[in-house]
Design an enzyme around this catalytic site. Structure first.
Site, mmCIF file in Angstrom:
data_model
loop_
_atom_site.group_PDB
_atom_site.id
_atom_site.type_symbol
_atom_site.label_atom_id
_atom_site.label_comp_id
_atom_site.label_asym_id
_atom_site.label_seq_id
_atom_site.Cartn_x
_atom_site.Cartn_y
_atom_site.Cartn_z
ATOM 1 N N CYS A 142 -3.948 9.796 -9.632
ATOM 2 C CA CYS A 142 -4.651 9.436 -8.389
ATOM 3 C C CYS A 142 -5.339 10.654 -7.756
ATOM 4 C CB CYS A 142 -3.721 8.732 -7.415
ATOM 5 S SG CYS A 142 -4.637 7.730 -6.217
ATOM 6 N N LYS A 163 -11.112 0.907 1.452
ATOM 7 C CA LYS A 163 -9.999 1.345 0.609
ATOM 8 C C LYS A 163 -9.758 0.378 -0.541
ATOM 9 C CE LYS A 163 -5.061 2.519 0.826
ATOM 10 N NZ LYS A 163 -3.839 2.554 1.672
ATOM 11 N N SER A 192 -4.570 2.464 -4.881
ATOM 12 C CA SER A 192 -4.386 2.692 -3.446
ATOM 13 C C SER A 192 -5.085 3.996 -3.089
ATOM 14 C CB SER A 192 -2.886 2.772 -3.116
ATOM 15 O OG SER A 192 -2.690 3.027 -1.742
ATOM 16 N N HIS A 235 -2.363 4.100 -9.769
ATOM 17 C CA HIS A 235 -0.938 4.374 -9.567
ATOM 18 C C HIS A 235 -0.092 3.482 -10.484
ATOM 19 C CE1 HIS A 235 -0.624 7.282 -6.321
ATOM 20 N NE2 HIS A 235 -1.590 6.663 -5.667
ATOM 21 N N GLU A 237 2.584 4.042 -11.833
ATOM 22 C CA GLU A 237 4.018 4.269 -11.600
ATOM 23 C C GLU A 237 4.564 3.486 -10.409
ATOM 24 O OE1 GLU A 237 2.189 6.981 -8.569
ATOM 25 O OE2 GLU A 237 1.640 6.202 -10.544
ATOM 26 N N ARG A 249 2.903 -0.324 6.750
ATOM 27 C CA ARG A 249 2.813 0.962 7.445
ATOM 28 C C ARG A 249 1.459 1.099 8.136
ATOM 29 N NH1 ARG A 249 1.605 5.373 3.353
ATOM 30 N NH2 ARG A 249 -0.384 4.286 3.591
#
Length: 301
Positions: A142, A163, A192, A235, A237, A249
């Protein structure tokens, strides 16, 4: 893969409960083989979450691997207990006299800053310079991928209109390339990020090759110099709930985020997310360790 980690590392118990093979030092020493030495530069704020995510994916080959976690020495992380850092992490200054078979540079939540404005940028470039002679293959994830592409090959990042957050379909090229060996024609990857890299800029660099991309999010897997450096713009992982945690969040921060793409059933955040990327994530890490680290690293480091 039996991964050898510190017996006291908090995520060890979680890995064992998930039936993931981890090895203590006594058993590792009884095996008459040389384990791979892999160093992970963890730049993510929630260090324990990232430890668990990466160790899950590194635990799927028969190769024994010793893991060393390092952190920045020029920037003090704010979201992890000091005791955890002192117990389980070291710094670049303490390991730079050694050589490693593989290295992972994680992402970091600093995308909107210019690279040179990041507090630990100078230290990161020193680590990347050091890795050229002291690491067989480095995997950048990333923001770590964007930083590596920029510093090593002059590929610039750009800010996205909005995003990328969600699970996106990706495709492979050059299916005989070892990095994507065993991949399906299409597969899913969590994304992300607020920034991206342009395909045109990568294609015109003779040292870089795109082996996987998305129609929506662009280049995903990029190989440089026969695998000396590998860049992963997403990402893979991530855990099942990571995007959900980020989404909630951001709501709490008043950012009014969009619902992550293709993540919740019926796009309903009240429903449990569906995990649809783990097999390809595990295959990616297996292929990197096997074909770009184990098969080419010297026996004596």
């Amino acid at each position: 893969m039996p991964i050898r980690i510190d017996n006291d590392l908090p995520v060890k118990k979680i890995l064992e409960e998930e039936n993931i093979f981890v090895m203590d030092a006594r058993r590792a020493l009884s095996q008459d083989i040389r384990p791979l030495e892999v160093v992970i530069l963890n730049l993510m704020p929630l260090k324990e979450d990232t430890e668990l995510q990466l160790l899950r994916s590194l635990a799927n080959t028969p190769i024994q691997v010793n893991i060393t976690f390092i952190r920045t020495g020029t920037y003090e992380p704010k979201n992890v207990a000091r005791k955890h850092l002192e117990r389980f992490y070291t710094t670049f200054e303490e390991i730079k006299q050694y050589r490693f078979d593989g290295m992972i540079i994680t992402g970091a939540p600093v995308e909107k800053l210019k690279f040179e404005e990041v507090e630990y940028w100078k230290e990161l470039t020193e680590i990347m310079d050091w890795s050229e002679k002291n690491v067989t293959s480095t995997l950048h994830i990333c923001w770590g991928a964007q930083a590596g592409l920029y510093y090593r090959y002059g590929v610039h990042k750009y800010e996205l209109p909005k995003k990328f957050s969600g699970i996106y379909k990706h495709y492979t090229f050059h299916k005989k390339t070892p990095l994507v060996r065993g991949f399906d024609d299409s597969f899913f990857v969590p994304q992300s990020r607020y920034t991206g890299v342009r395909k045109e800029e990568i294609v015109k660099n003779d040292k870089l090759e795109i082996v996987s991309e998305s129609d929506i999010t662009g280049p995903y897997l990029i190989i440089a110099e026969e695998g000396k450096n590998i860049f992963v713009t997403g990402h893979p992982e991530y855990d099942t709930v990571t995007l959900d945690q980020e989404y909630r969040r951001d709501i709490e921060r008043g950012l009014e985020p969009e619902i992550p793409y293709h993540y919740y059933p019926d796009d309903d955040p009240a429903k449990k997310p569906i995990k649809s990327w783990r097999c390809h994530a595990n295959t990616l890490f297996f292929n990197w360790l096997n074909y770009y680290v184990y098969q080419v690293t010297p026996y004596v480091l």
